[in-house]
Design a protein around this motif. Structure first.
Motif, PDB file in Angstrom:
ATOM      1  N   ASP A   3     118.283 -25.509  19.415  1.00 16.75           N
ATOM      2  CA  ASP A   3     117.269 -25.038  18.474  1.00 16.75           C
ATOM      3  C   ASP A   3     116.927 -23.574  18.720  1.00 16.75           C
ATOM      4  OD1 ASP A   3     116.085 -25.804  20.907  1.00 16.75           O
ATOM      5  OD2 ASP A   3     114.157 -26.237  19.962  1.00 16.75           O
ATOM      6  N   ILE A   4     116.896 -23.154  19.967  1.00 16.51           N
ATOM      7  CA  ILE A   4     116.630 -21.752  20.285  1.00 16.51           C
ATOM      8  C   ILE A   4     117.799 -20.882  19.842  1.00 16.51           C
ATOM      9  CG2 ILE A   4     116.177 -20.109  22.154  1.00 16.51           C
ATOM     10  CD1 ILE A   4     113.881 -22.065  21.644  1.00 16.51           C
ATOM     11  N   GLN A  44     119.502 -17.033  13.285  1.00 15.17           N
ATOM     12  CA  GLN A  44     118.728 -16.752  12.073  1.00 15.17           C
ATOM     13  C   GLN A  44     118.131 -15.350  12.147  1.00 15.17           C
ATOM     14  OE1 GLN A  44     115.805 -19.838  11.527  1.00 15.17           O
ATOM     15  NE2 GLN A  44     117.343 -21.427  11.279  1.00 15.17           N
ATOM     16  N   GLY A  45     117.704 -14.948  13.348  1.00 16.89           N
ATOM     17  CA  GLY A  45     117.172 -13.607  13.538  1.00 16.89           C
ATOM     18  C   GLY A  45     118.228 -12.542  13.286  1.00 16.89           C
ATOM     19  N   TYR A  98     120.659  -8.842  19.521  1.00 11.27           N
ATOM     20  CA  TYR A  98     120.420 -10.281  19.486  1.00 11.27           C
ATOM     21  C   TYR A  98     121.738 -11.059  19.527  1.00 11.27           C
ATOM     22  CZ  TYR A  98     115.387 -10.337  18.867  1.00 11.27           C
ATOM     23  OH  TYR A  98     114.048 -10.228  19.088  1.00 11.27           O
ATOM     24  N   SER A 111     119.849 -21.476  17.468  1.00  4.62           N
ATOM     25  CA  SER A 111     119.812 -21.408  16.006  1.00  4.62           C
ATOM     26  C   SER A 111     118.810 -20.356  15.531  1.00  4.62           C
ATOM     27  CB  SER A 111     119.451 -22.781  15.442  1.00  4.62           C
ATOM     28  OG  SER A 111     119.311 -22.732  14.056  1.00  4.62           O
ATOM     29  N   LEU A 112     117.670 -20.281  16.194  1.00  5.40           N
ATOM     30  CA  LEU A 112     116.675 -19.268  15.837  1.00  5.40           C
ATOM     31  C   LEU A 112     117.189 -17.856  16.098  1.00  5.40           C
ATOM     32  CD1 LEU A 112     113.384 -20.908  17.167  1.00  5.40           C
ATOM     33  CD2 LEU A 112     114.033 -20.540  14.776  1.00  5.40           C
ATOM     34  N   TYR A 115     122.849 -13.902  22.189  1.00 10.36           N
ATOM     35  CA  TYR A 115     123.425 -15.173  21.776  1.00 10.36           C
ATOM     36  C   TYR A 115     124.726 -15.438  22.531  1.00 10.36           C
ATOM     37  CZ  TYR A 115     125.394 -18.857  18.888  1.00 10.36           C
ATOM     38  OH  TYR A 115     125.949 -20.032  18.456  1.00 10.36           O
TER      39      TYR A 115
END
Length: 79
Positions: free
Chosen positions: A31-32, A38-39, A69, A34-35, A73
């Motif tokens: 979930d992190i 998205q960022g 970012y 994925s965020l 990732y």
């Protein structure tokens, strides 16, 4: 000039030493991750909008943030 050549010849060895002591991180929760992705997409979208408004410098800054970012990732979300 000699100092510059010396520094440029020693720099790769320091880089290799730094990579040897590199720590392995545990993979972050999905979930992190994925965020974070998205960022990245959000910053790239904002960069496109900023570029269309004529602000090249602002768009480049947003692209750099997206790249930062994406690097995060790569380190903490990929296997």
């Amino acid at each position: 000039m000699k100092k510059l050549v010396l520094v440029l010849s020693l720099l790769p060895s320091f880089t290799l030493l730094a990579q040897d002591s590199e720590k392995k991180f545990d993979k972050w929760p999905e979930d992190i991750c994925s965020l974070i992705m998205q960022g990245v997409g959000g910053y790239l979208s904002a960069s496109d909008s900023t570029r269309k408004m004529g602000d090249e410098e602002g768009a480049q800054k947003l692209v750099q943030v997206a790249a930062d970012y994406a690097t995060i990732y790569d380190v903490v979300c990929k296997d």
